[in-house]
Design a protein around this motif. Structure first.
Motif, PDB file in Angstrom:
ATOM      1  N   ASP A  84       6.436  17.407   4.249  1.00  0.00           N
ATOM      2  CA  ASP A  84       5.035  17.290   4.649  1.00  0.00           C
ATOM      3  C   ASP A  84       4.868  17.991   5.988  1.00  0.00           C
ATOM      4  O   ASP A  84       5.266  17.473   7.027  1.00  0.00           O
ATOM      5  CB  ASP A  84       4.653  15.809   4.760  1.00  0.00           C
ATOM      6  CG  ASP A  84       3.166  15.628   5.017  1.00  0.00           C
ATOM      7  OD1 ASP A  84       2.426  16.623   4.881  1.00  0.00           O
ATOM      8  OD2 ASP A  84       2.760  14.513   5.387  1.00  0.00           O
ATOM      9  N   SER A  85       4.299  19.189   5.971  1.00  0.00           N
ATOM     10  CA  SER A  85       4.226  19.988   7.188  1.00  0.00           C
ATOM     11  C   SER A  85       2.825  20.545   7.382  1.00  0.00           C
ATOM     12  O   SER A  85       2.151  20.935   6.426  1.00  0.00           O
ATOM     13  CB  SER A  85       5.220  21.149   7.114  1.00  0.00           C
ATOM     14  OG  SER A  85       5.121  21.948   8.261  1.00  0.00           O
ATOM     15  N   THR A  86       2.384  20.552   8.650  1.00  0.00           N
ATOM     16  CA  THR A  86       1.088  21.126   9.010  1.00  0.00           C
ATOM     17  C   THR A  86       1.278  22.585   9.402  1.00  0.00           C
ATOM     18  O   THR A  86       2.057  22.886  10.308  1.00  0.00           O
ATOM     19  CB  THR A  86       0.462  20.363  10.195  1.00  0.00           C
ATOM     20  OG1 THR A  86       0.320  18.989   9.847  1.00  0.00           O
ATOM     21  CG2 THR A  86      -0.901  20.935  10.550  1.00  0.00           C
ATOM     22  N   TRP A  87       0.564  23.487   8.712  1.00  0.00           N
ATOM     23  CA  TRP A  87       0.634  24.906   9.043  1.00  0.00           C
ATOM     24  C   TRP A  87      -0.727  25.317   9.607  1.00  0.00           C
ATOM     25  O   TRP A  87      -1.590  25.821   8.899  1.00  0.00           O
ATOM     26  CB  TRP A  87       0.991  25.736   7.815  1.00  0.00           C
ATOM     27  CG  TRP A  87       2.424  25.550   7.423  1.00  0.00           C
ATOM     28  CD1 TRP A  87       2.945  24.552   6.663  1.00  0.00           C
ATOM     29  CD2 TRP A  87       3.515  26.365   7.830  1.00  0.00           C
ATOM     30  NE1 TRP A  87       4.299  24.682   6.555  1.00  0.00           N
ATOM     31  CE2 TRP A  87       4.685  25.804   7.267  1.00  0.00           C
ATOM     32  CE3 TRP A  87       3.632  27.508   8.613  1.00  0.00           C
ATOM     33  CZ2 TRP A  87       5.947  26.342   7.464  1.00  0.00           C
ATOM     34  CZ3 TRP A  87       4.883  28.057   8.803  1.00  0.00           C
ATOM     35  CH2 TRP A  87       6.028  27.471   8.238  1.00  0.00           C
ATOM     36  N   SER A  88      -0.889  25.066  10.891  1.00  0.00           N
ATOM     37  CA  SER A  88      -2.173  25.351  11.513  1.00  0.00           C
ATOM     38  C   SER A  88      -1.952  25.906  12.905  1.00  0.00           C
ATOM     39  O   SER A  88      -0.853  25.855  13.459  1.00  0.00           O
ATOM     40  CB  SER A  88      -3.032  24.082  11.582  1.00  0.00           C
ATOM     41  OG  SER A  88      -2.588  23.240  12.631  1.00  0.00           O
ATOM     42  N   LEU A  89      -3.047  26.427  13.485  1.00  0.00           N
ATOM     43  CA  LEU A  89      -3.035  26.932  14.851  1.00  0.00           C
ATOM     44  C   LEU A  89      -3.955  26.089  15.726  1.00  0.00           C
ATOM     45  O   LEU A  89      -4.576  26.598  16.665  1.00  0.00           O
ATOM     46  CB  LEU A  89      -3.477  28.399  14.879  1.00  0.00           C
ATOM     47  CG  LEU A  89      -2.461  29.412  14.349  1.00  0.00           C
ATOM     48  CD1 LEU A  89      -3.099  30.790  14.206  1.00  0.00           C
ATOM     49  CD2 LEU A  89      -1.270  29.500  15.285  1.00  0.00           C
ATOM     50  N   ASN A  90      -4.023  24.809  15.435  1.00  0.00           N
ATOM     51  CA  ASN A  90      -4.853  23.912  16.234  1.00  0.00           C
ATOM     52  C   ASN A  90      -4.382  23.923  17.684  1.00  0.00           C
ATOM     53  O   ASN A  90      -3.241  23.563  17.982  1.00  0.00           O
ATOM     54  CB  ASN A  90      -4.780  22.490  15.661  1.00  0.00           C
ATOM     55  CG  ASN A  90      -5.699  21.538  16.405  1.00  0.00           C
ATOM     56  OD1 ASN A  90      -5.397  21.133  17.516  1.00  0.00           O
ATOM     57  ND2 ASN A  90      -6.818  21.195  15.774  1.00  0.00           N
ATOM     58  N   HIS A  91      -5.268  24.363  18.575  1.00  0.00           N
ATOM     59  CA  HIS A  91      -4.865  24.570  19.970  1.00  0.00           C
ATOM     60  C   HIS A  91      -4.426  23.275  20.639  1.00  0.00           C
ATOM     61  O   HIS A  91      -3.433  23.258  21.397  1.00  0.00           O
ATOM     62  CB  HIS A  91      -6.032  25.193  20.743  1.00  0.00           C
ATOM     63  CG  HIS A  91      -5.660  25.624  22.129  1.00  0.00           C
ATOM     64  ND1 HIS A  91      -4.865  26.715  22.375  1.00  0.00           N
ATOM     65  CD2 HIS A  91      -5.968  25.091  23.354  1.00  0.00           C
ATOM     66  CE1 HIS A  91      -4.693  26.860  23.681  1.00  0.00           C
ATOM     67  NE2 HIS A  91      -5.358  25.881  24.291  1.00  0.00           N
ATOM     68  N   THR A  92      -5.122  22.200  20.354  1.00  0.00           N
ATOM     69  CA  THR A  92      -4.772  20.916  20.976  1.00  0.00           C
ATOM     70  C   THR A  92      -3.372  20.484  20.587  1.00  0.00           C
ATOM     71  O   THR A  92      -2.575  20.040  21.427  1.00  0.00           O
ATOM     72  CB  THR A  92      -5.784  19.837  20.578  1.00  0.00           C
ATOM     73  OG1 THR A  92      -7.095  20.228  21.007  1.00  0.00           O
ATOM     74  CG2 THR A  92      -5.428  18.491  21.215  1.00  0.00           C
ATOM     75  N   ASP A  93      -3.056  20.606  19.300  1.00  0.00           N
ATOM     76  CA  ASP A  93      -1.717  20.207  18.845  1.00  0.00           C
ATOM     77  C   ASP A  93      -0.633  21.095  19.458  1.00  0.00           C
ATOM     78  O   ASP A  93       0.465  20.618  19.771  1.00  0.00           O
ATOM     79  CB  ASP A  93      -1.643  20.277  17.319  1.00  0.00           C
ATOM     80  CG  ASP A  93      -2.570  19.269  16.645  1.00  0.00           C
ATOM     81  OD1 ASP A  93      -2.883  18.254  17.300  1.00  0.00           O
ATOM     82  OD2 ASP A  93      -2.960  19.505  15.488  1.00  0.00           O
ATOM     83  N   LEU A  94      -0.939  22.369  19.639  1.00  0.00           N
ATOM     84  CA  LEU A  94       0.066  23.290  20.171  1.00  0.00           C
ATOM     85  C   LEU A  94       0.302  23.088  21.671  1.00  0.00           C
ATOM     86  O   LEU A  94       1.430  23.195  22.147  1.00  0.00           O
ATOM     87  CB  LEU A  94      -0.339  24.734  19.892  1.00  0.00           C
ATOM     88  CG  LEU A  94      -0.251  25.154  18.415  1.00  0.00           C
ATOM     89  CD1 LEU A  94      -0.869  26.527  18.208  1.00  0.00           C
ATOM     90  CD2 LEU A  94       1.191  25.157  17.930  1.00  0.00           C
ATOM     91  N   ILE A  95      -0.734  22.791  22.440  1.00  0.00           N
ATOM     92  CA  ILE A  95      -0.505  22.557  23.873  1.00  0.00           C
ATOM     93  C   ILE A  95       0.153  21.202  24.110  1.00  0.00           C
ATOM     94  O   ILE A  95       0.614  20.927  25.222  1.00  0.00           O
ATOM     95  CB  ILE A  95      -1.807  22.670  24.699  1.00  0.00           C
ATOM     96  CG1 ILE A  95      -2.818  21.607  24.265  1.00  0.00           C
ATOM     97  CG2 ILE A  95      -2.379  24.068  24.628  1.00  0.00           C
ATOM     98  CD1 ILE A  95      -4.046  21.573  25.164  1.00  0.00           C
ATOM     99  N   ASN A  96       0.212  20.380  23.061  1.00  0.00           N
ATOM    100  CA  ASN A  96       0.906  19.092  23.168  1.00  0.00           C
ATOM    101  C   ASN A  96       2.364  19.171  22.708  1.00  0.00           C
ATOM    102  O   ASN A  96       3.018  18.138  22.528  1.00  0.00           O
ATOM    103  CB  ASN A  96       0.169  18.019  22.355  1.00  0.00           C
ATOM    104  CG  ASN A  96      -1.105  17.561  23.040  1.00  0.00           C
ATOM    105  OD1 ASN A  96      -1.187  17.585  24.266  1.00  0.00           O
ATOM    106  ND2 ASN A  96      -2.108  17.181  22.255  1.00  0.00           N
ATOM    107  N   LEU A  97       2.878  20.388  22.496  1.00  0.00           N
ATOM    108  CA  LEU A  97       4.300  20.536  22.182  1.00  0.00           C
ATOM    109  C   LEU A  97       5.144  20.097  23.371  1.00  0.00           C
ATOM    110  O   LEU A  97       4.757  20.283  24.534  1.00  0.00           O
ATOM    111  CB  LEU A  97       4.610  21.986  21.824  1.00  0.00           C
ATOM    112  CG  LEU A  97       4.053  22.497  20.491  1.00  0.00           C
ATOM    113  CD1 LEU A  97       4.157  24.017  20.419  1.00  0.00           C
ATOM    114  CD2 LEU A  97       4.780  21.856  19.309  1.00  0.00           C
TER     115      LEU A  97
END
Length: 724
Positions: free
Chosen positions: A121-134
Motif C-alpha cells: 500500500d503505497s502513495t505515489w504523489s507529489l503532495n508538497h506537505t507530505d514531502l516537506i514532512n520527510l
C-alpha cells in the motif's frame, strides 16, 4: 523481450570496455537477432522504439569505443554490484517500463531488529506537505534526508520523482542516480526494512503520510550504491544532492563562525544555487545539549545567504523537540564547519566537455595534467569539476593545482602557481577560474590512490573548447637514478667530504633550452660547472666558483633550474644533500628541446685500481709510504686528506687543517720522480698526478708544515695494479 535486448547491449559494452572484443560483438549480435525476431512479430511495442534500439545496437557493434566510454563502462562494478549507465534511444531510456525486468538481488545489510517486507500500500504523489514532512529516524543518513528536503523546499520534488520508474505498484523499480561519471540504472525490488517497533523507522518517512514510500525506494537504491546497506555511516549533503540530481556539488569551509561572503557574491552573480545545507563538526555531548546542535550532522539551510539570520531545518525526528526550524545569527556559526552548495550548471554555462581518465600518478610528471585555454579577446569565467569514482579502496584525498603556462609541469617551481588546491576526502572538487584573454593555464590533478576519475570543463565560449592533455615544453629528457650512501654522501660544499658526492658529466651537442630537476626526499641541491672534455670522468678537485653555472639553494623535495640557450660543450653536475650523513635515493633529469644531451656518472675518478691507507702524525711532520709497480705506462693519481677526528665525521671549513704537500721518489735509484714544493690546506685535501713509465719500487713522501697530530687518509688510483 526488450528487457533481454537491453541486458545484452549493456553486457556487450561492458565486455568491449574490458577489451574482450570478440565476446562483446558476439553478445551484441544476440541482441540484433532478438530485435530482428521482434520486428517480424505483432507486438504492443511501438515500431519506432524497435527502430531506435536497432540503430543503437548497430552503433555498438560497429563503433570503436573511445577511452572516455571505456572508462565509464569499466567502472560499472560498484560494491560487488554491476550497475550500468542508462542507455538512451532518442526519447527513450533503459529505465523506462518497456525495458523493466525481474532482478534478483542480494538484500542490503540490516540491523538485527529489522526485516524486509513488500510494500503493498503505497502513495505515489507529489503532495508538497507530505514531502516537506520527510524525516530521518534510526538511520544515520542525515546528508541524504537533508538533500531530499532541500530539493523539495526549492521546488524540485518533480525532479526527484522522475528518477524512479515506474510510478506505481511494481515488483521492481529502476532508479537513475549519477555516480562514476554517468547516470546509472540502479534496480531494486519493492521490499523495505521494517522495525519491530512500528512507531520507529529505519527508512526516510513522512510524518503526515506513513504510506509515502517512493522516497524510501530511492533511498534504498542510493544505499545500494554506497555499499554499506542500512548500516550506513554517512556522507555529505552536497555529494548526495549530486548523486540525486547531477547538480555540481561544492563544500565551503566555515571559518571563525562566520558565513562565507564569497559564496553570497557568487550567488548574486550567477543566481543558480539549487540546494543549500550546513554541517556541524564534532561537538561534545555537553555542548550539544547546551546549543541544541548535533555532532557531525547536516541541516537544510532555507535562508541566510544574504545579510540575514539563518533558517535551518533539522532532518532528524526522534521526538517533536528534535525536528524544528532553527534561527541562528549568520556570524555565530561556531558549531558549524561546512556550507554545502549545489549549482545548476546548465543555467550558468552553455557548454561543457568531459574527459575520463585513470589516475596512476606517482611523480609530478606522471600525474594527469590538462591545458585550459581562452582563445577569445575577453576574460572568461570557467569552472572545472573533478569527480573521483567510487572504488573498493574508497579512503582517499584529491585536489587540483593551477599553474600559469599551459605546458606540462615538471617541477612545482617551474611555473607560477596560481592556485594550490585544498585537499579533500570528498569524491568531488570544484575550481573556478577567470581566464585572461588569449591565455592558457595548466591544471594538475592529485589523488592518493590509483582510481578512475572524470574532469569536466564548463564555459560560455564554445562546444569546441575542451580539456587537452598538457604537452611538455621540452620534447626530450635524459634521466639518471642514483643514491647517496655511506661511500658518497658528502654533504654541502662547506664540508671536507663534498667532492665524494655523486658527480655527472653532461655533454651538450646543440644550443638548447634546458630544464634540470633533482628529485629527492631530502634537503638537497645540484651545482653545475663549466667543464673540459679532457677532464671527462675525472673527479673535481676543488670548488671553483668562477666555473659555477648553477648554484641553487638547498631545498626540501624537488630542486630545479631553467637555462636558456645552453651552449654546446661539456659540463659537470654534483648532487649533494645539506647533511653528509644522508642516505637516500634521488633522480637527476635533464629536459631539453634541441640536439642531444648525454649524461654519464663519474666512476672511479682516481683510476681503475684503487688503494687506501691511513696514518697518524703523532707529532711528526713527515711520513713515507712505499709502493711498487710491476707494469709499464702507469698513470697515478693521489688524494690526501687530513682529519682532526679520525674521519668519524665530515669537517667544516672553519676546522684547523695543516698545510701539506707530497712527493714521489724512486727507491731503486734514490732519485726524485715528482717533487711538489707548494703547500696546501684545502678543505677537500690535496690532489696530484704522476706518470711512471717503468716498473719498480717507489715511496710517497707526505709532509706537513709543522709537527702535529691528526689522521691522514691517502687514496691511490692507477690504471694498473699497484702494491703498497
Amino acid at each position: 523481450m526488450l528487457d533481454e535486448i537491453a541486458d545484452l547491449l549493456e553486457r556487450s559494452q561492458f565486455l568491449l570496455s574490458l577489451g574482450k572484443v570478440d565476446q562483446g560483438k558476439k553478445t551484441c549480435l544476440e541482441a540484433v537477432k532478438k530485435l530482428n525476431d521482434l520486428s517480424k512479430k505483432d507486438s504492443d511495442i511501438p515500431r519506432n522504439v524497435i527502430k531506435e534500439v536497432s540503430q543503437y545496437a548497430l552503433k555498438v557493434y560497429d563503433s570503436n569505443m573511445t577511452t572516455n566510454d571505456k572508462i565509464i563502462w569499466l567502472n560499472s562494478k560498484v560494491n560487488k554490484e554491476t550497475i550500468y549507465p542508462v542507455l538512451r534511444f532518442g526519447g527513450l531510456s533503459s529505465t523506462d517500463q518497456l525495458f523493466s525486468k525481474e532482478h534478483e538481488e542480494e538484500e542490503l545489510l540490516l540491523p538485527i531488529n529489522a526485516k524486509y517486507e513488500k510494500i503493498n500500500d503505497s502513495t505515489w504523489s507529489l503532495n508538497h506537505t507530505d514531502l516537506i514532512n520527510l524525516y530521518q529516524d534510526k538511520l544515520s543518513n542525515c546528508s541524504f534526508v537533508s538533500s531530499f528536503l532541500s530539493l523539495v523546499h526549492s521546488g524540485n520534488e518533480s525532479k526527484l520523482f522522475d528518477i524512479i520508474t515506474p510510478h506505481g505498484p511494481s515488483e521492481y523499480y529502476n532508479v537513475s542516480l549519477r555516480f562514476n561519471g554517468a547516470v546509472r540504472k540502479v534496480t531494486i525490488d519493492n521490499k523495505l526494512p521494517i522495525l519491530g517497533d512500528k512507531s520507529r523507522s529505519i527508512t526516510i518517512r513522512s510524518s503526515s503520510d506513513q504510506n509515502l514510500f517512493w522516497p524510501a525506494l530511492i533511498e534504498k537504491a542510493y544505499l545500494k550504491v554506497m555499499g554499506q546497506g542500512y548500516s550506513f555511516e554517512g556522507s555529505n549533503m552536497a555529494s548526495d544532492t549530486y548523486t540525486l540530481t547531477g547538480w555540481i556539488p561544492e563544500i565551503i569551509y566555515i571559518k571563525d563562525g562566520r558565513m562565507p561572503n564569497t559564496n553570497y557574491e557568487l550567488c548574486k552573480k550567477y543566481g543558480h544555487l539549487t540546494s543549500l545545507g550546513i554541517g556541524t563538526g564534532k561537538i561534545s555531548k555537553q555542548l550539544s545539549e547546551k546549543t541544541g546542535f548535533i555532532s557531525n550532522h547536516d541541516y537544510v539551510l532555507l535562508k541566510g545567504m544574504e545579510n540575514e539570520d539563518l533558517t535551518i531545518i533539522n532532518p532528524w525526528l526522534e521526538n517533536e523537540d528534535c525536528r524544528k526550524i532553527i534561527h541562528n545569527n549568520r556570524n555565530e556559526l561556531f558549531q558549524f564547519n561546512y556550507l554545502y552548495v549545489n549549482w545548476d550548471m546548465d543555467s550558468i554555462f552553455k557548454y561543457k566537455t568531459t574527459i575520463n581518465f585513470i589516475y596512476n600518478g606517482q611523480g609530478l610528471d606522471t600525474k594527469p595534467q590538462f591545458t585550459i585555454s581562452n582563445p577569445t579577446d575577453e576574460p572568461q569565467d570557467m569552472w572545472v569539476f573533478l569527480e573521483r569514482f567510487i572504488s573498493k579502496n574508497d579512503a582517499a584525498v584529491i585536489s587540483m593545482d593551477l599553474y600559469e603556462s599551459g605546458f606540462k609541469v615538471i617541477s612545482p617551481d617551474q611555473y607560477n602557481s596560481l592556485s594550490v588546491g585544498k585537499v579533500t576526502n570528498s569524491h568531488f572538487d570544484l575550481l573556478r577560474i577567470t581566464m585572461e584573454p588569449n591565455s592558457s593555464k595548466t591544471l594538475l590533478v592529485n589523488c592518493s590512490i590509483t582510481t578512475s576519475m572524470s574532469l569536466t570543463l564548463f564555459n560560455n565560449v564554445s562546444s569546441e573548447l575542451g580539456l587537452t592533455r598538457a604537452k611538455a615544453k621540452y620534447g626530450k629528457v635524459v634521466k639518471f637514478d642514483d643514491e647517496w650512501d655511506f661511500t658518497n654522501g658528502g654533504g654541502e660544499n662547506t664540508y671536507s667530504t663534498y667532492l665524494k658526492n655523486p658527480q655527472f658529466d653532461i655533454e651538450v651537442t646543440d644550443s638548447t633550452d634546458v630544464f634540470i630537476t633533482l628529485e629527492s626526499n631530502q634537503v638537497s641541491t645540484f651545482h653545475m660547472f663549466y667543464w673540459n672534455e679532457q677532464d671527462k670522468n675525472k673527479s673535481m678537485r676543488e670548488f671553483k666558483s668562477g666555473d659555477l653555472l648553477i648554484d641553487p639553494p638547498y631545498l626540501s623535495g624537488t630542486q630545479s633550474c631553467h637555462l636558456n640557450h645552453l651552449e654546446p660543450g661539456f659540463y659537470r653536475i654534483i648532487c649533494s644533500c645539506r647533511d653528509p650523513e644522508t642516505r637516500d635515493k634521488f633522480k637527476l633529469s635533464v629536459y631539453h628541446c634541441e640536439g642531444e644531451i648525454k649524461i654519464s656518472k663519474v666512476i672511479n675518478p682516481l683510476g681503475l685500481f684503487m688503494e687506501r691507507i691511513t696514518f697518524d702524525w703523532n707529532n711528526m711532520n713527515r711520513n713515507k709510504i712505499p709502493f711498487s709497480l710491476k707494469t709499464y705506462q702507469n698513470k697515478l693519481s693521489f688524494h690526501i686528506q687530513h682529519s682532526s677526528n679520525n674521519f668519524t665525521k665530515a669537517e667544516k671549513v672553519v676546522t684547523y687543517r695543516p698545510n701539506m704537500r707530497a712527493s714521489i721518489f724512486s727507491l731503486d735509484t734514490s732519485q726524485p720522480v715528482k717533487v711538489n714544493e707548494e703547500w696546501n690546506n684545502s678543505i677537500y685535501g690535496i690532489f696530484f698526478d704522476c706518470q711512471i713509465n717503468n716498473p719498480g719500487n717507489f715511496v710517497l713522501l707526505v709532509e706537513r708544515f709543522e709537527p702535529g697530530v691528526g689522521t691522514v687518509e691517502i687514496n691511490f688510483g692507477c690504471n694498473n695494479r699497484l702494491y703498497i
